[in-house]
Design a protein around this motif. Structure first.
Motif, PDB file in Angstrom:
ATOM      1  N   ASN B  69      20.102   3.363   9.169  1.00  0.00           N
ATOM      2  CA  ASN B  69      21.233   3.989   8.471  1.00  0.00           C
ATOM      3  C   ASN B  69      22.289   4.484   9.447  1.00  0.00           C
ATOM      4  O   ASN B  69      23.484   4.315   9.241  1.00  0.00           O
ATOM      5  CB  ASN B  69      20.744   5.191   7.655  1.00  0.00           C
ATOM      6  CG  ASN B  69      20.212   4.756   6.317  1.00  0.00           C
ATOM      7  OD1 ASN B  69      20.354   3.600   5.935  1.00  0.00           O
ATOM      8  ND2 ASN B  69      19.584   5.683   5.610  1.00  0.00           N
ATOM      9  N   ARG B  70      21.814   5.092  10.497  1.00  0.00           N
ATOM     10  CA  ARG B  70      22.722   5.658  11.511  1.00  0.00           C
ATOM     11  C   ARG B  70      23.530   4.542  12.176  1.00  0.00           C
ATOM     12  O   ARG B  70      24.729   4.691  12.396  1.00  0.00           O
ATOM     13  CB  ARG B  70      21.879   6.419  12.529  1.00  0.00           C
ATOM     14  CG  ARG B  70      22.623   7.106  13.621  1.00  0.00           C
ATOM     15  CD  ARG B  70      22.921   8.559  13.278  1.00  0.00           C
ATOM     16  NE  ARG B  70      23.598   9.200  14.401  1.00  0.00           N
ATOM     17  CZ  ARG B  70      24.894   9.165  14.578  1.00  0.00           C
ATOM     18  NH1 ARG B  70      25.668   8.582  13.698  1.00  0.00           N
ATOM     19  NH2 ARG B  70      25.450   9.743  15.628  1.00  0.00           N
ATOM     20  N   LEU B  71      22.865   3.437  12.450  1.00  0.00           N
ATOM     21  CA  LEU B  71      23.562   2.315  13.076  1.00  0.00           C
ATOM     22  C   LEU B  71      24.603   1.728  12.128  1.00  0.00           C
ATOM     23  O   LEU B  71      25.695   1.354  12.557  1.00  0.00           O
ATOM     24  CB  LEU B  71      22.558   1.236  13.489  1.00  0.00           C
ATOM     25  CG  LEU B  71      21.800   1.521  14.783  1.00  0.00           C
ATOM     26  CD1 LEU B  71      20.688   0.511  14.974  1.00  0.00           C
ATOM     27  CD2 LEU B  71      22.722   1.497  15.988  1.00  0.00           C
ATOM     28  N   ASN B  72      24.253   1.677  10.832  1.00  0.00           N
ATOM     29  CA  ASN B  72      25.226   1.188   9.849  1.00  0.00           C
ATOM     30  C   ASN B  72      26.449   2.087   9.803  1.00  0.00           C
ATOM     31  O   ASN B  72      27.570   1.607   9.754  1.00  0.00           O
ATOM     32  CB  ASN B  72      24.586   1.129   8.465  1.00  0.00           C
ATOM     33  CG  ASN B  72      23.686  -0.082   8.327  1.00  0.00           C
ATOM     34  OD1 ASN B  72      23.802  -1.022   9.106  1.00  0.00           O
ATOM     35  ND2 ASN B  72      22.771  -0.029   7.380  1.00  0.00           N
ATOM     36  N   GLU B  73      26.195   3.397   9.810  1.00  0.00           N
ATOM     37  CA  GLU B  73      27.297   4.374   9.819  1.00  0.00           C
ATOM     38  C   GLU B  73      28.210   4.125  11.006  1.00  0.00           C
ATOM     39  O   GLU B  73      29.423   4.096  10.889  1.00  0.00           O
ATOM     40  CB  GLU B  73      26.725   5.782   9.984  1.00  0.00           C
ATOM     41  CG  GLU B  73      26.469   6.543   8.708  1.00  0.00           C
ATOM     42  CD  GLU B  73      25.805   7.878   9.036  1.00  0.00           C
ATOM     43  OE1 GLU B  73      24.866   8.212   8.319  1.00  0.00           O
ATOM     44  OE2 GLU B  73      26.204   8.541  10.011  1.00  0.00           O
ATOM     45  N   LEU B  74      27.571   3.941  12.159  1.00  0.00           N
ATOM     46  CA  LEU B  74      28.342   3.749  13.388  1.00  0.00           C
ATOM     47  C   LEU B  74      29.170   2.479  13.338  1.00  0.00           C
ATOM     48  O   LEU B  74      30.329   2.479  13.730  1.00  0.00           O
ATOM     49  CB  LEU B  74      27.407   3.697  14.600  1.00  0.00           C
ATOM     50  CG  LEU B  74      26.880   5.035  15.074  1.00  0.00           C
ATOM     51  CD1 LEU B  74      25.873   4.838  16.181  1.00  0.00           C
ATOM     52  CD2 LEU B  74      28.005   5.920  15.569  1.00  0.00           C
ATOM     53  N   SER B  75      28.584   1.391  12.816  1.00  0.00           N
ATOM     54  CA  SER B  75      29.348   0.142  12.797  1.00  0.00           C
ATOM     55  C   SER B  75      30.498   0.227  11.797  1.00  0.00           C
ATOM     56  O   SER B  75      31.560  -0.326  12.031  1.00  0.00           O
ATOM     57  CB  SER B  75      28.449  -1.051  12.507  1.00  0.00           C
ATOM     58  OG  SER B  75      27.663  -0.792  11.386  1.00  0.00           O
ATOM     59  N   THR B  76      30.319   0.986  10.693  1.00  0.00           N
ATOM     60  CA  THR B  76      31.416   1.180   9.739  1.00  0.00           C
ATOM     61  C   THR B  76      32.552   1.942  10.419  1.00  0.00           C
ATOM     62  O   THR B  76      33.721   1.602  10.275  1.00  0.00           O
ATOM     63  CB  THR B  76      30.931   1.973   8.518  1.00  0.00           C
ATOM     64  OG1 THR B  76      29.653   1.508   8.144  1.00  0.00           O
ATOM     65  CG2 THR B  76      31.896   1.860   7.364  1.00  0.00           C
ATOM     66  N   ARG B  77      32.162   2.973  11.186  1.00  0.00           N
ATOM     67  CA  ARG B  77      33.176   3.769  11.876  1.00  0.00           C
ATOM     68  C   ARG B  77      33.933   2.907  12.890  1.00  0.00           C
ATOM     69  O   ARG B  77      35.130   3.019  13.053  1.00  0.00           O
ATOM     70  CB  ARG B  77      32.514   4.951  12.579  1.00  0.00           C
ATOM     71  CG  ARG B  77      33.495   6.061  12.879  1.00  0.00           C
ATOM     72  CD  ARG B  77      32.820   7.207  13.576  1.00  0.00           C
ATOM     73  NE  ARG B  77      31.703   7.756  12.817  1.00  0.00           N
ATOM     74  CZ  ARG B  77      30.776   8.559  13.352  1.00  0.00           C
ATOM     75  NH1 ARG B  77      30.817   8.883  14.610  1.00  0.00           N
ATOM     76  NH2 ARG B  77      29.815   9.042  12.609  1.00  0.00           N
ATOM     77  N   ASP B  78      33.185   1.991  13.548  1.00  0.00           N
ATOM     78  CA  ASP B  78      33.806   1.096  14.526  1.00  0.00           C
ATOM     79  C   ASP B  78      34.873   0.240  13.871  1.00  0.00           C
ATOM     80  O   ASP B  78      35.967   0.071  14.387  1.00  0.00           O
ATOM     81  CB  ASP B  78      32.750   0.161  15.137  1.00  0.00           C
ATOM     82  CG  ASP B  78      31.991   0.867  16.247  1.00  0.00           C
ATOM     83  OD1 ASP B  78      32.402   1.985  16.602  1.00  0.00           O
ATOM     84  OD2 ASP B  78      30.994   0.302  16.726  1.00  0.00           O
ATOM     85  N   ILE B  79      34.550  -0.272  12.674  1.00  0.00           N
ATOM     86  CA  ILE B  79      35.499  -1.137  11.966  1.00  0.00           C
ATOM     87  C   ILE B  79      36.754  -0.336  11.619  1.00  0.00           C
ATOM     88  O   ILE B  79      37.871  -0.779  11.807  1.00  0.00           O
ATOM     89  CB  ILE B  79      34.849  -1.739  10.700  1.00  0.00           C
ATOM     90  CG1 ILE B  79      33.758  -2.719  11.108  1.00  0.00           C
ATOM     91  CG2 ILE B  79      35.866  -2.431   9.821  1.00  0.00           C
ATOM     92  CD1 ILE B  79      32.804  -3.118  10.008  1.00  0.00           C
ATOM     93  N   LYS B  80      36.546   0.921  11.142  1.00  0.00           N
ATOM     94  CA  LYS B  80      37.691   1.768  10.778  1.00  0.00           C
ATOM     95  C   LYS B  80      38.584   2.016  11.982  1.00  0.00           C
ATOM     96  O   LYS B  80      39.795   1.971  11.904  1.00  0.00           O
ATOM     97  CB  LYS B  80      37.199   3.093  10.208  1.00  0.00           C
ATOM     98  CG  LYS B  80      36.858   3.007   8.737  1.00  0.00           C
ATOM     99  CD  LYS B  80      36.468   4.352   8.215  1.00  0.00           C
ATOM    100  CE  LYS B  80      36.047   4.251   6.754  1.00  0.00           C
ATOM    101  NZ  LYS B  80      35.349   5.442   6.306  1.00  0.00           N
TER     102      LYS B  80
END
Lengths: 197, 171
Positions: B69-80
């Motif tokens: 979950n944490r990694l998913n959060e991080l990759s979403t933030r990266d895209i933003k």
């Protein structure tokens, strides 16, 4: 007869991860989460913090996966990351305690929580196991009470069973220093646990 | 030659005479040569056996799920973050365009002023006298207005982009 596929080496896994294979990351997590958690836990002495730091270790692996070069063993690299995070956490704890007014007497001088670590309960064999568990509990307590410099080498050598060479790389200290620290740590433990003989 | 790790592991077997003569000889030589292993006693061996058998503390069962979950959060933030940096481009582009058009207009003025000087009577490049009325008058007022217009346009573009960014950021 079915032949089981050979287990991939750690270096093969990180190489696959660098090439974008997400499953390799899952395999690394699967392979290292136990030993790394144990290592961090023995250093920081708190289950919740150790899992946070373990998570941070794997996040760093994910974000810096391309910066790993095969000059060191992958496990050594990962232990170095985890060890650095654990040390930073200990430093932060010390600072927090220094500024905290609510210092309680249940903490030892080297900054750790002194409450004993509970060994997992194993059912069956009441007497023999009970005695062995008590001995292990004592050993665990004494390891925890060692000064940090001795504790970290004992954890890496006698609990994690890493080689002296690997420990030297992880801690960035000469091989001779690692060996002498291990000897001194063992000697301290032997003295503390003399009554067990 | 054996390593210290091998020595520690096989210490008990060596002590109790369970090794074959060649191996035993290697252990004997090692303990002579290695100062570190010379102090490795039966008591140290027993202690090591205990520490090695301390139970491993495993992470809780939900660890892998939380990590994922944490990694998913991080990759979403990266895209933003990547999107945000892309949005910044038009603002710089507008500024650059404004500056470039300003420079271009300035250059035209300088060149026009120079050509005005050159076309004065008596200083023709060809040597032929040139009557002052033949020179096309330069409308300075218009040129200044042009500069102002282009700068204003650039500023408007910049403001518009800023407003767009505020709206798209949801602030």
């Amino acid at each position: 007869m079915d032949v089981l596929p050979a287990k991939k080496t750690d270096e093969e896994l990180i190489h696959e991860l660098q090439e974008g294979r997400k499953e390799a990351f899952d395999e690394i997590v699967d392979r290292f989460s136990g030993p790394l958690n144990n290592f961090i836990y023995r250093i920081v002495g708190d289950g919740v913090t150790s899992q946070d730091l373990l998570q941070e270790t794997f996040i760093r692996l994910w974000t810096n996966r391309h910066s790993y070069r095969e000059i060191a063993k992958f496990s050594t690299w990962l232990y170095t990351v985890a060890g650095n995070l654990a040390k930073s956490e200990l430093r932060r704890k010390k600072v927090r305690r220094f500024f905290s007014l609510s210092v309680s007497g249940e903490r030892s001088l080297d900054g750790e929580d002194d409450r004993t670590l509970e060994l997992p309960d194993e059912d069956a064999d009441p007497e023999g196991d009970y005695e062995r568990r008590q001995i292990l509990k004592r050993v665990e307590e004494e390891v925890k009470k060692l000064p940090f410099l001795f504790r970290e080498v004992i954890i890496l050598r006698d609990l994690q069973e890493l080689s002296y060479e690997e420990i030297s790389t992880i801690l960035k200290i000469p091989l001779g220093t690692v060996k002498s620290r291990v000897n001194r740590a063992r000697l301290r433990l032997q003295i503390k646990l003399m009554d067990l003989r | 030659m054996i390593t210290c790790e091998r020595f520690e592991k096989g210490f008990e077997a060596w002590q109790s005479g369970k090794l074959n003569p060649e191996e035993a000889e290697l252990f004997r030589r090692h303990v002579i040569e290695c100062a570190h292993c010379r102090v490795f006693t039966p008591a140290a061996y027993r202690l090591r056996e205990l520490t090695v058998s301390l139970p491993q503390v495993e992470p809780s069962p939900g660890f892998t799920y939380r990590l994922s979950n944490r990694l998913n959060e991080l990759s979403t933030r990266d895209i933003k973050t990547t999107r945000a940096s892309v949005r910044l481009l038009p603002r710089w582009a507008a500024l650059g365009a404004g500056l470039a058009s300003g420079l271009a207009v300035g250059l035209i003025i300088i060149l026009s002023l120079n050509s005005d000087d050159m076309s004065k009577p008596g200083i023709s490049m060809t040597g032929t006298p040139v009557a002052s009325h033949e020179t096309a008058p330069i409308n300075l007022v218009d040129t200044t207005k042009d500069i102002e217009d282009s700068l204003e346009a650039a500023e408007q573009l910049y403001d518009l982009d800023r407003k767009f960014q505020v709206v798209s950021d949801g602030k």
